[in-house]
Design an enzyme around this catalytic site. Structure first.
Site, PDB file in Angstrom:
ATOM      1  N   GLU A  37      21.139   1.363  22.010  1.00  0.00           N
ATOM      2  CA  GLU A  37      22.353   1.110  21.257  1.00  0.00           C
ATOM      3  C   GLU A  37      23.119   0.024  22.015  1.00  0.00           C
ATOM      4  O   GLU A  37      23.365   0.168  23.212  1.00  0.00           O
ATOM      5  CB  GLU A  37      23.197   2.388  21.177  1.00  0.00           C
ATOM      6  CG  GLU A  37      24.458   2.176  20.371  1.00  0.00           C
ATOM      7  CD  GLU A  37      25.355   3.408  20.293  1.00  0.00           C
ATOM      8  OE1 GLU A  37      24.954   4.482  20.779  1.00  0.00           O
ATOM      9  OE2 GLU A  37      26.460   3.262  19.750  1.00  0.00           O
ATOM     10  N   ARG A 264      14.999  12.484  31.280  1.00  0.00           N
ATOM     11  CA  ARG A 264      15.716  11.263  31.615  1.00  0.00           C
ATOM     12  C   ARG A 264      15.851  11.160  33.130  1.00  0.00           C
ATOM     13  O   ARG A 264      15.774  12.143  33.850  1.00  0.00           O
ATOM     14  CB  ARG A 264      17.056  11.189  30.910  1.00  0.00           C
ATOM     15  CG  ARG A 264      18.046  12.264  31.246  1.00  0.00           C
ATOM     16  CD  ARG A 264      19.229  12.257  30.264  1.00  0.00           C
ATOM     17  NE  ARG A 264      20.048  11.070  30.386  1.00  0.00           N
ATOM     18  CZ  ARG A 264      20.359  10.265  29.366  1.00  0.00           C
ATOM     19  NH1 ARG A 264      19.893  10.510  28.158  1.00  0.00           N
ATOM     20  NH2 ARG A 264      21.136   9.228  29.541  1.00  0.00           N
ATOM     21  N   LYS A 274      26.079   4.632  29.754  1.00  0.00           N
ATOM     22  CA  LYS A 274      26.793   3.398  29.439  1.00  0.00           C
ATOM     23  C   LYS A 274      28.275   3.658  29.249  1.00  0.00           C
ATOM     24  O   LYS A 274      29.117   2.865  29.670  1.00  0.00           O
ATOM     25  CB  LYS A 274      26.229   2.782  28.156  1.00  0.00           C
ATOM     26  CG  LYS A 274      24.850   2.193  28.297  1.00  0.00           C
ATOM     27  CD  LYS A 274      24.488   1.385  27.047  1.00  0.00           C
ATOM     28  CE  LYS A 274      23.202   1.835  26.399  1.00  0.00           C
ATOM     29  NZ  LYS A 274      23.363   2.649  25.207  1.00  0.00           N
TER      30      LYS A 274
HETATM   31  P1  ATP Z   1      23.647   6.086  27.586  1.00  0.00           P
HETATM   32  O1  ATP Z   1      24.262   7.445  27.589  1.00  0.00           O
HETATM   33  O2  ATP Z   1      23.541   5.479  28.922  1.00  0.00           O
HETATM   34  O3  ATP Z   1      24.272   5.176  26.591  1.00  0.00           O
HETATM   35  P2  ATP Z   1      21.647   6.510  25.685  1.00  0.00           P
HETATM   36  O4  ATP Z   1      20.453   7.386  25.703  1.00  0.00           O
HETATM   37  O5  ATP Z   1      22.729   6.869  24.763  1.00  0.00           O
HETATM   38  O6  ATP Z   1      22.135   6.347  27.150  1.00  0.00           O
HETATM   39  P3  ATP Z   1      20.442   4.341  24.331  1.00  0.00           P
HETATM   40  O7  ATP Z   1      20.904   2.944  24.246  1.00  0.00           O
HETATM   41  O8  ATP Z   1      20.476   5.145  23.088  1.00  0.00           O
HETATM   42  O9  ATP Z   1      21.283   5.017  25.455  1.00  0.00           O
HETATM   43  O10 ATP Z   1      19.015   4.438  25.013  1.00  0.00           O
HETATM   44  C1  ATP Z   1      17.890   3.695  24.638  1.00  0.00           C
HETATM   45  C2  ATP Z   1      16.677   4.442  25.118  1.00  0.00           C
HETATM   46  O11 ATP Z   1      16.731   4.625  26.525  1.00  0.00           O
HETATM   47  C3  ATP Z   1      16.599   5.825  24.505  1.00  0.00           C
HETATM   48  O12 ATP Z   1      15.285   6.046  24.054  1.00  0.00           O
HETATM   49  C4  ATP Z   1      16.972   6.739  25.612  1.00  0.00           C
HETATM   50  O13 ATP Z   1      16.332   7.967  25.480  1.00  0.00           O
HETATM   51  C5  ATP Z   1      16.504   5.967  26.849  1.00  0.00           C
HETATM   52  N1  ATP Z   1      17.292   6.345  28.015  1.00  0.00           N
HETATM   53  C6  ATP Z   1      18.627   6.315  28.146  1.00  0.00           C
HETATM   54  N2  ATP Z   1      19.014   6.792  29.336  1.00  0.00           N
HETATM   55  C7  ATP Z   1      17.882   7.134  30.001  1.00  0.00           C
HETATM   56  C8  ATP Z   1      17.607   7.699  31.286  1.00  0.00           C
HETATM   57  N3  ATP Z   1      18.585   8.003  32.136  1.00  0.00           N
HETATM   58  N4  ATP Z   1      16.317   7.919  31.618  1.00  0.00           N
HETATM   59  C9  ATP Z   1      15.332   7.596  30.770  1.00  0.00           C
HETATM   60  N5  ATP Z   1      15.522   7.072  29.550  1.00  0.00           N
HETATM   61  C10 ATP Z   1      16.777   6.840  29.159  1.00  0.00           C
HETATM   62 MG    MG Z   2      23.833   6.598  23.285  1.00  0.00          MG
END
Ligand code: ATP
Ligand code: MG
Length: 563
Positions: A37, A264, A274
């Site tokens: 995202e 994760r 983020k």
């Molecule tokens: P954040 O909370 O940091 O925004 P998110 O999962 O909401 O993380 P996305 O932009 O939706 O962020 O993530 C893109 C991809 O990266 C998703 O498939 C998510 O599962 C993966 N991802 C995000 N954080 C991690 C992590 N700490 N370890 C492994 N994969 C991750």
């Molecule tokens: Mg997210």
């Protein structure tokens, strides 16, 4: 495309993919996607997902990995983030080729799928308020209640949904919900919201839309539209998998991608979200997303990390089904190992103490040969100027040394690296009694660093020639957070490490660094690995960032675990 140093062993995801290829489940195809995202910069947790998704695609002949922006939330997303994400994925060494997609490109298709659900009696427009919807949803122990609007006719639903799209309503007046089961033990199946009204422009579709699809509706359909075979996501989506499957099965969308969840990455002494990192940026706790203390990919890049080291780290931690926290010391261990092999050695004095070699001729300069990298003879040698006035590290001298201190002290002889043995003959102090200068003698017979008579010294010091050295600023970084788990604090900012950066402005570095390009990496002998800051350094005012010290705390952790 990047490949790792060694072939990754088969984790549970790679095992599933190998079995699917064996059984020809997806006609021999492996299509994955990395779906960020664009609401912030990528962090090292994303690197794990990137390495996994692009990794499994490249390991299998004909495999492809898409980069898809999951851009369904117009209020939090920005073009800046879209650009930075692409830069970061490329920097890590991965290539999506022609396969760059945006969920927003599917808005019309998704709308048509929603209409289809309404026509099939599987979705309805609900006019409860957000609070009421929450209230009706029930709890983990109590079933939810059905909305009074749940039995609207298909015609009424179609009419309302069309008018939602046409902009006739304010935010929150209506939502479109799936009609599943308000009593389901899985809360995500209690008539989840599929569309909501947001009267705000979108960074790509402008004001074309005022209704936006929710993640759970968008993601599975985007996967299906792109022909994704294996949709790899993190464990928190495990509960959403039945909904993922419900949407595709109910709409009879084929082929049906398979969602697989993995743990994760969490790291000690930092935050991995983020949203939380954005707060650090917005409140000025760091200088920006690329602050060298940030766990972002741009922060690590500026800190001097190499893409190889980040990929090696991801390979090292592996992919598992259970959440765990990785010690930051492991990440540091991996970059240290990488830089040990590739970084040329130089001499830099961070906290200078002047040394005058009283028996060295005034005005004379000579050049001594220094090895660029003892790990790699091919990196050759360089010449380092030596003269009567030098700088050594202040902490390498003690007037009244304890027994274990083997470095310079009054009357003691030590080696200057690549140069001579010197002996301290006089200590000069200022009025406050602070040592400001040392007078030493040198032994011309020890040129290069060894005594022909075989006498030995217990310490070798780094040094620079005062007349030739360049003044530089050096930033020493420590953990951004003082505690291993800042998320455990009521407010993470209370756990911030007040000493996470120390700026030294009077450092003296050897003159070969005059031509050091921004981003280039060095070992400062006995100090650690440093890189030229890509943002603040100029040829006139060099700024170095310490990537990592030489002290391997990971090795120590492992040793204590073995005991
Ligand atoms: P954040 O909370 O940091 O925004 P998110 O999962 O909401 O993380 P996305 O932009 O939706 O962020 O993530 C893109 C991809 O990266 C998703 O498939 C998510 O599962 C993966 N991802 C995000 N954080 C991690 C992590 N700490 N370890 C492994 N994969 C991750
Ligand atoms: Mg997210």
């Amino acid at each position: 495309m990047a490949t790792s140093d060694s072939t990754p062993s088969l984790d549970f995801i790679r095992t599933i993919i190998a079995e699917d290829l064996q059984s020809n489940k997806h006609n021999g195809r492996v299509v994955t996607r990395f779906p960020p995202e664009p609401n912030g910069y990528l962090h090292i947790g994303h690197a794990k997902s990137i390495c996994l998704n692009f990794g499994v695609a490249t390991e299998n002949a004909g495999g492809v990995c898409h980069l898809r922006f999951d851009d369904t939330n117009p209020t939090k997303e920005e073009v800046e983030y879209v650009d930075s994400i692409q830069e970061d994925v490329r920097w890590l060494g991965f290539d999506w080729g022609d396969h760059l997609y945006y969920a927003s490109d599917y808005f019309e298709q998704l709308y048509q799928y929603a209409v289809q659900l309404i026509k099939d009696g599987k979705a309805y427009v609900d006019s409860l308020s957000a609070d009421e919807i929450r209230d009706y949803r029930g709890t983990l122990t109590a079933p939810g209640r059905e909305s009074p609007y749940r039995d609207r006719s298909v015609e009424e639903n179609l009419d309302l949904f069309e008018r939602m799209r046409a902009g006739e309503f304010a935010d929150g007046e209506h939502v479109l919900r799936a009609k599943i089961d308000m009593a389901s033990p899985n809360m995500t199946l209690r008539d989840p919201t599929l569309y909501r009204i947001r009267n705000v422009p979108h960074h790509r579709t402008g004001d074309q839309w005022c209704i936006y699809p929710m993640y759970d509706f968008t993601h599975c359909l985007s996967d299906a539209i792109e022909g994704i075979t294996h949709s790899l996501c993190t464990l928190e989506f495990e509960n959403n998998r039945p909904l993922y499957d419900w949407v595709l099965d109910t709409l009879k969308v084929e082929p049906h991608p398979q969602q697989i969840e993995f743990a994760r990455l969490s790291l000690t002494h930092t935050l991995m979200s983020k949203r939380k990192l954005l707060r650090l940026v917005e409140e000025g706790h760091v200088t920006g997303w690329d602050d060298s203390r940030m766990p972002t990919i741009s922060g690590l890049r500026r800190r001097g990390y190499t893409p190889e080291a980040v990929r090696n780290f991801c390979e090292h931690i592996g992919v598992a089904k259970r959440d765990s926290t990785v010690d930051m010391a492991l990440l540091e261990h991996v970059i240290r190992d990488d830089l040990n092999r590739r970084a040329p050695r130089v001499m830099a004095v961070l906290r200078p103490l002047k040394v005058v070699i009283v028996n060295y001729p005034e005005g004379q300069t000579e050049e001594l040969e220094a090895v660029n990298n003892p790990e790699d003879a091919a990196m050759g040698t360089r010449r380092v100027p030596f003269s009567r006035e030098l700088y050594i590290e202040r902490e390498d001298f003690l007037e009244d040394p304890p027994r274990q201190f083997f470095r310079l002290a009054p009357g003691r002889e030590v080696r200057l690296r690549y140069a001579y043995f010197i002996t301290c003959v006089e200590v000069i102090k200022d009025e406050a009694g602070e040592v400001v200068e040392l007078h030493c003698t040198y032994d011309p017979a020890t040129r290069g660093g060894n005594a022909p008579d075989g006498r030995r010294v217990k310490a070798t010091l780094h040094w620079v020639s005062a007349a030739h050295a360049l003044q530089a600023t050096v930033r020493l970084y420590d953990h951004l957070f003082a505690t291993p788990d800042p998320d455990a604090a009521a407010d993470a900012t209370e756990a911030l490490n007040p000493h996470s950066v120390e700026v030294l402005t009077a450092c003296q570095v050897e003159p070969s660094l005059a031509a050091a390009a921004p981003g280039s990496r060095y070992q400062f002998e006995r100090q650690g690995y440093f890189c030229v800051d890509t943002v603040d350094s100029t040829p006139e005012a060099l700024v170095f960032i310490r990537t990592v010290s030489l002290r391997d705390t990971w090795a120590r952790i492992q040793n204590t675990q073995k005991q």
